[in-house]
Write a protein that holds these residues in place. Structure first.
Motif, mmCIF file in Angstrom:
data_model
loop_
_atom_site.group_PDB
_atom_site.id
_atom_site.type_symbol
_atom_site.label_atom_id
_atom_site.label_comp_id
_atom_site.label_asym_id
_atom_site.label_seq_id
_atom_site.Cartn_x
_atom_site.Cartn_y
_atom_site.Cartn_z
ATOM 1 N N ARG B 31 0.990 -1.087 -0.019
ATOM 2 C CA ARG B 31 -0.032 0.012 0.003
ATOM 3 C C ARG B 31 0.998 1.393 -0.047
ATOM 4 N N LEU B 50 -2.742 0.580 -4.343
ATOM 5 C CA LEU B 50 -2.948 -0.855 -3.694
ATOM 6 C C LEU B 50 -2.249 -2.139 -4.209
ATOM 7 N N THR B 95 -0.683 -6.281 4.288
ATOM 8 C CA THR B 95 -1.869 -6.291 4.964
ATOM 9 C C THR B 95 -1.718 -7.453 5.914
ATOM 10 N N GLY B 96 -2.277 -7.316 7.163
ATOM 11 C CA GLY B 96 -2.099 -8.039 8.227
ATOM 12 C C GLY B 96 -0.889 -7.923 9.045
ATOM 13 N N SER B 99 -0.324 -1.602 10.511
ATOM 14 C CA SER B 99 -0.867 -0.457 9.587
ATOM 15 C C SER B 99 -0.066 0.903 9.824
ATOM 16 N N ARG B 100 1.110 0.523 10.304
ATOM 17 C CA ARG B 100 1.799 2.044 10.753
ATOM 18 C C ARG B 100 2.434 2.452 9.503
ATOM 19 N N LEU B 101 2.229 3.771 9.052
ATOM 20 C CA LEU B 101 2.667 4.563 7.860
ATOM 21 C C LEU B 101 4.046 5.117 8.106
#
Lengths: 116, 113
Positions: B31, B50, B95-96, B99-101
Protein backbone atom coordinates in the motif's frame (compact mmCIF):
# COMPACT_ATOMS: atom_id res chain seq x y z
CA UNK A 1 -19.08 14.59 7.85
CA UNK A 2 -16.95 16.29 10.50
CA UNK A 3 -13.23 15.70 10.28
CA UNK A 4 -10.67 14.93 12.96
CA UNK A 5 -10.69 17.65 15.62
CA UNK A 6 -7.67 18.67 17.66
CA UNK A 7 -7.02 21.24 20.34
CA UNK A 8 -5.28 23.43 21.10
CA UNK A 9 -3.99 24.51 17.71
CA UNK A 10 -0.93 26.21 19.15
CA UNK A 11 0.92 25.87 22.43
CA UNK A 12 4.06 27.53 23.73
CA UNK A 13 5.66 26.24 26.92
CA UNK A 14 8.99 26.31 28.65
CA UNK A 15 11.17 23.24 28.90
CA UNK A 16 10.40 20.96 31.82
CA UNK A 17 6.75 22.02 31.77
CA UNK A 18 3.91 19.64 30.98
CA UNK A 19 1.47 19.84 28.10
CA UNK A 20 -1.52 17.85 26.87
CA UNK A 21 -3.18 17.61 23.50
CA UNK A 22 -6.68 16.42 22.72
CA UNK A 23 -8.06 14.61 19.67
CA UNK A 24 -11.58 13.68 18.62
CA UNK A 25 -11.56 11.28 15.65
CA UNK A 26 -14.09 10.95 12.89
CA UNK A 27 -17.26 9.33 14.21
CA UNK A 28 -17.12 5.57 13.86
CA UNK A 29 -13.38 5.37 13.28
CA UNK A 30 -11.98 2.62 15.46
CA UNK A 31 -8.31 3.36 14.88
CA UNK A 32 -6.60 6.49 16.13
CA UNK A 33 -3.01 7.59 15.56
CA UNK A 34 -0.73 10.24 17.02
CA UNK A 35 2.12 11.47 14.85
CA UNK A 36 4.97 13.85 15.54
CA UNK A 37 6.07 16.04 12.63
CA UNK A 38 9.29 17.95 13.17
CA UNK A 39 9.80 20.92 10.87
CA UNK A 40 11.05 19.80 7.47
CA UNK A 41 10.37 16.11 8.05
CA UNK A 42 7.59 13.65 7.40
CA UNK A 43 5.25 12.61 10.21
CA UNK A 44 6.47 9.87 12.54
CA UNK A 45 4.01 7.58 14.28
CA UNK A 46 4.10 7.82 18.06
CA UNK A 47 1.21 5.60 19.04
CA UNK A 48 -1.72 3.76 17.47
CA UNK A 49 -4.93 2.77 19.23
CA UNK A 50 -7.52 0.26 18.09
CA UNK A 51 -10.64 1.20 20.03
CA UNK A 52 -9.17 1.83 23.49
CA UNK A 53 -6.27 -0.62 23.23
CA UNK A 54 -2.72 0.21 22.19
CA UNK A 55 -1.64 -1.49 18.94
CA UNK A 56 1.75 0.11 18.40
CA UNK A 57 3.69 2.40 20.73
CA UNK A 58 7.17 1.28 19.76
CA UNK A 59 8.25 4.81 18.79
CA UNK A 60 6.74 6.60 21.78
CA UNK A 61 9.36 8.00 24.22
CA UNK A 62 7.68 6.46 27.21
CA UNK A 63 9.84 8.23 29.78
CA UNK A 64 8.08 11.49 28.99
CA UNK A 65 5.19 10.83 26.61
CA UNK A 66 1.93 9.14 27.50
CA UNK A 67 -1.36 8.72 25.70
CA UNK A 68 -4.73 7.33 26.48
CA UNK A 69 -7.98 6.74 24.66
CA UNK A 70 -10.74 6.31 27.15
CA UNK A 71 -13.98 4.71 25.93
CA UNK A 72 -12.44 4.22 22.50
CA UNK A 73 -13.29 7.69 21.20
CA UNK A 74 -11.35 10.81 22.25
CA UNK A 75 -7.65 10.64 23.00
CA UNK A 76 -5.13 12.74 24.87
CA UNK A 77 -1.37 12.87 24.38
CA UNK A 78 0.74 14.22 27.23
CA UNK A 79 4.35 15.28 27.46
CA UNK A 80 5.88 15.56 30.91
CA UNK A 81 8.43 17.10 31.17
CA UNK A 82 8.90 18.72 27.78
CA UNK A 83 12.29 19.12 26.13
CA UNK A 84 13.40 21.55 23.46
CA UNK A 85 13.48 18.75 20.87
CA UNK A 86 9.77 18.11 21.41
CA UNK A 87 9.00 21.26 19.41
CA UNK A 88 6.94 19.91 16.52
CA UNK A 89 3.44 19.60 15.12
CA UNK A 90 1.47 16.79 16.72
CA UNK A 91 -0.99 15.30 14.29
CA UNK A 92 -3.89 13.06 15.14
CA UNK A 93 -5.35 10.79 12.49
CA UNK A 94 -8.12 8.22 12.40
CA UNK A 95 -9.18 5.40 10.12
CA UNK A 96 -12.16 3.14 9.82
CA UNK A 97 -10.58 -0.26 10.41
CA UNK A 98 -7.16 -1.76 10.17
CA UNK A 99 -5.51 -5.07 9.41
CA UNK A 100 -7.54 -6.78 6.75
CA UNK A 101 -7.90 -3.93 4.36
CA UNK A 102 -6.16 -0.73 3.51
CA UNK A 103 -6.77 1.95 6.06
CA UNK A 104 -6.89 5.43 4.63
CA UNK A 105 -5.96 7.74 7.42
CA UNK A 106 -7.61 11.14 7.81
CA UNK A 107 -5.57 13.77 9.56
CA UNK A 108 -6.58 16.54 11.91
CA UNK A 109 -5.24 20.12 11.69
CA UNK A 110 -2.48 19.42 14.22
CA UNK A 111 -1.19 21.14 17.34
CA UNK A 112 1.96 23.19 16.90
CA UNK A 113 4.07 22.94 20.05
CA UNK A 114 6.95 25.30 20.73
CA UNK A 115 9.20 24.51 23.70
CA UNK A 116 11.38 27.42 24.82
CA UNK B 1 11.83 -1.95 8.96
CA UNK B 2 10.30 -0.01 6.10
CA UNK B 3 12.25 3.02 4.92
CA UNK B 4 10.87 5.52 2.42
CA UNK B 5 12.95 7.96 0.41
CA UNK B 6 11.71 10.72 -1.83
CA UNK B 7 13.49 12.77 -4.39
CA UNK B 8 13.88 15.49 -5.08
CA UNK B 9 13.36 17.11 -1.69
CA UNK B 10 12.99 20.54 -3.25
CA UNK B 11 11.53 21.25 -6.65
CA UNK B 12 11.09 24.63 -8.27
CA UNK B 13 9.35 24.58 -11.61
CA UNK B 14 7.65 26.92 -14.02
CA UNK B 15 3.99 26.91 -14.76
CA UNK B 16 3.12 24.71 -17.69
CA UNK B 17 6.03 22.31 -17.22
CA UNK B 18 5.94 18.62 -16.39
CA UNK B 19 7.87 16.87 -13.66
CA UNK B 20 7.99 13.66 -11.65
CA UNK B 21 8.55 13.05 -7.94
CA UNK B 22 10.02 9.67 -7.04
CA UNK B 23 9.35 7.57 -3.96
CA UNK B 24 11.50 4.52 -3.23
CA UNK B 25 10.81 2.15 -0.38
CA UNK B 26 13.02 -0.47 1.16
CA UNK B 27 10.93 -3.55 1.94
CA UNK B 28 7.71 -5.13 0.81
CA UNK B 29 4.79 -2.77 0.94
CA UNK B 30 1.47 -3.38 -0.71
CA UNK B 31 0.00 0.00 0.00
CA UNK B 32 1.44 3.33 -1.01
CA UNK B 33 -0.12 6.67 -0.17
CA UNK B 34 0.44 10.17 -1.46
CA UNK B 35 -0.45 13.18 0.67
CA UNK B 36 -0.35 16.91 0.10
CA UNK B 37 0.46 19.42 2.85
CA UNK B 38 0.07 23.18 2.50
CA UNK B 39 2.12 25.42 4.82
CA UNK B 40 0.67 25.36 8.32
CA UNK B 41 -2.01 22.89 7.33
CA UNK B 42 -2.59 19.21 7.86
CA UNK B 43 -2.18 16.37 5.38
CA UNK B 44 -4.68 15.87 2.60
CA UNK B 45 -4.96 12.42 1.07
CA UNK B 46 -4.34 12.41 -2.68
CA UNK B 47 -3.98 8.79 -3.77
CA UNK B 48 -3.97 5.28 -2.37
CA UNK B 49 -2.20 2.71 -4.54
CA UNK B 50 -2.95 -0.89 -3.65
CA UNK B 51 -1.42 -3.13 -6.29
CA UNK B 52 1.44 -3.46 -8.70
CA UNK B 53 0.83 -1.40 -11.81
CA UNK B 54 -1.83 0.73 -10.14
CA UNK B 55 -2.25 4.13 -11.73
CA UNK B 56 -4.50 6.88 -10.45
CA UNK B 57 -5.09 10.34 -11.83
CA UNK B 58 -6.72 13.43 -10.45
CA UNK B 59 -6.50 16.62 -12.46
CA UNK B 60 -2.86 17.40 -13.22
CA UNK B 61 -1.51 14.73 -10.86
CA UNK B 62 -0.98 11.08 -11.71
CA UNK B 63 0.43 8.47 -9.33
CA UNK B 64 1.72 5.01 -10.15
CA UNK B 65 3.10 2.04 -8.26
CA UNK B 66 5.69 -0.56 -9.27
CA UNK B 67 5.98 -3.03 -6.39
CA UNK B 68 8.75 -5.02 -8.07
CA UNK B 69 10.96 -1.95 -8.31
CA UNK B 70 9.64 -0.68 -4.95
CA UNK B 71 8.97 2.63 -6.62
CA UNK B 72 6.06 5.01 -6.79
CA UNK B 73 5.95 8.16 -8.88
CA UNK B 74 3.85 11.28 -8.74
CA UNK B 75 3.75 12.97 -12.13
CA UNK B 76 2.76 16.59 -12.51
CA UNK B 77 1.43 17.69 -15.87
CA UNK B 78 1.38 21.35 -16.93
CA UNK B 79 1.99 22.63 -13.43
CA UNK B 80 -0.01 25.56 -12.06
CA UNK B 81 0.73 27.76 -9.05
CA UNK B 82 -2.03 26.12 -6.99
CA UNK B 83 -0.01 22.91 -6.92
CA UNK B 84 2.68 24.55 -4.78
CA UNK B 85 2.80 22.47 -1.57
CA UNK B 86 4.79 19.71 0.09
CA UNK B 87 4.04 16.21 -1.16
CA UNK B 88 4.62 13.14 0.96
CA UNK B 89 4.57 9.49 0.04
CA UNK B 90 4.00 6.91 2.75
CA UNK B 91 4.25 3.15 2.73
CA UNK B 92 2.53 0.59 4.90
CA UNK B 93 3.59 -2.98 5.67
CA UNK B 94 1.79 -5.85 3.96
CA UNK B 95 -1.84 -6.33 4.95
CA UNK B 96 -2.03 -8.17 8.24
CA UNK B 97 1.36 -6.92 9.43
CA UNK B 98 0.12 -3.76 11.03
CA UNK B 99 -0.87 -0.43 9.63
CA UNK B 100 1.92 1.93 10.63
CA UNK B 101 2.60 4.42 7.85
CA UNK B 102 6.22 5.32 7.21
CA UNK B 103 6.53 8.69 5.54
CA UNK B 104 9.21 10.03 3.25
CA UNK B 105 10.84 13.37 3.98
CA UNK B 106 8.55 15.19 1.60
CA UNK B 107 9.08 17.09 -1.63
CA UNK B 108 8.59 20.82 -1.36
CA UNK B 109 7.18 21.94 -4.71
CA UNK B 110 7.15 25.56 -5.79
CA UNK B 111 5.47 26.44 -9.07
CA UNK B 112 6.55 29.83 -10.38
CA UNK B 113 4.49 31.95 -12.79
Amino acid sequence: EAGVAQSPRYKIIEKRQSVAFWCNPISGHATLYWYQQILGQGPKLLIQFQNNGVVDDSQLPKDRFSAERLKGVDSTLKIQPAKLEDSAVYLCASSLITGRTYNEQFFGPGTRLTVL
Amino acid sequence: ELKVEQNPLFLSMQEGKNYTIYCNYSTTSDRLYWYRQDPGKSLESLFVLLSNGAVKQEGRLMASLDTKARLSTLHITAAVHDLSATYFCAGAPPTGSGSRLTFGEGTQLTVNP
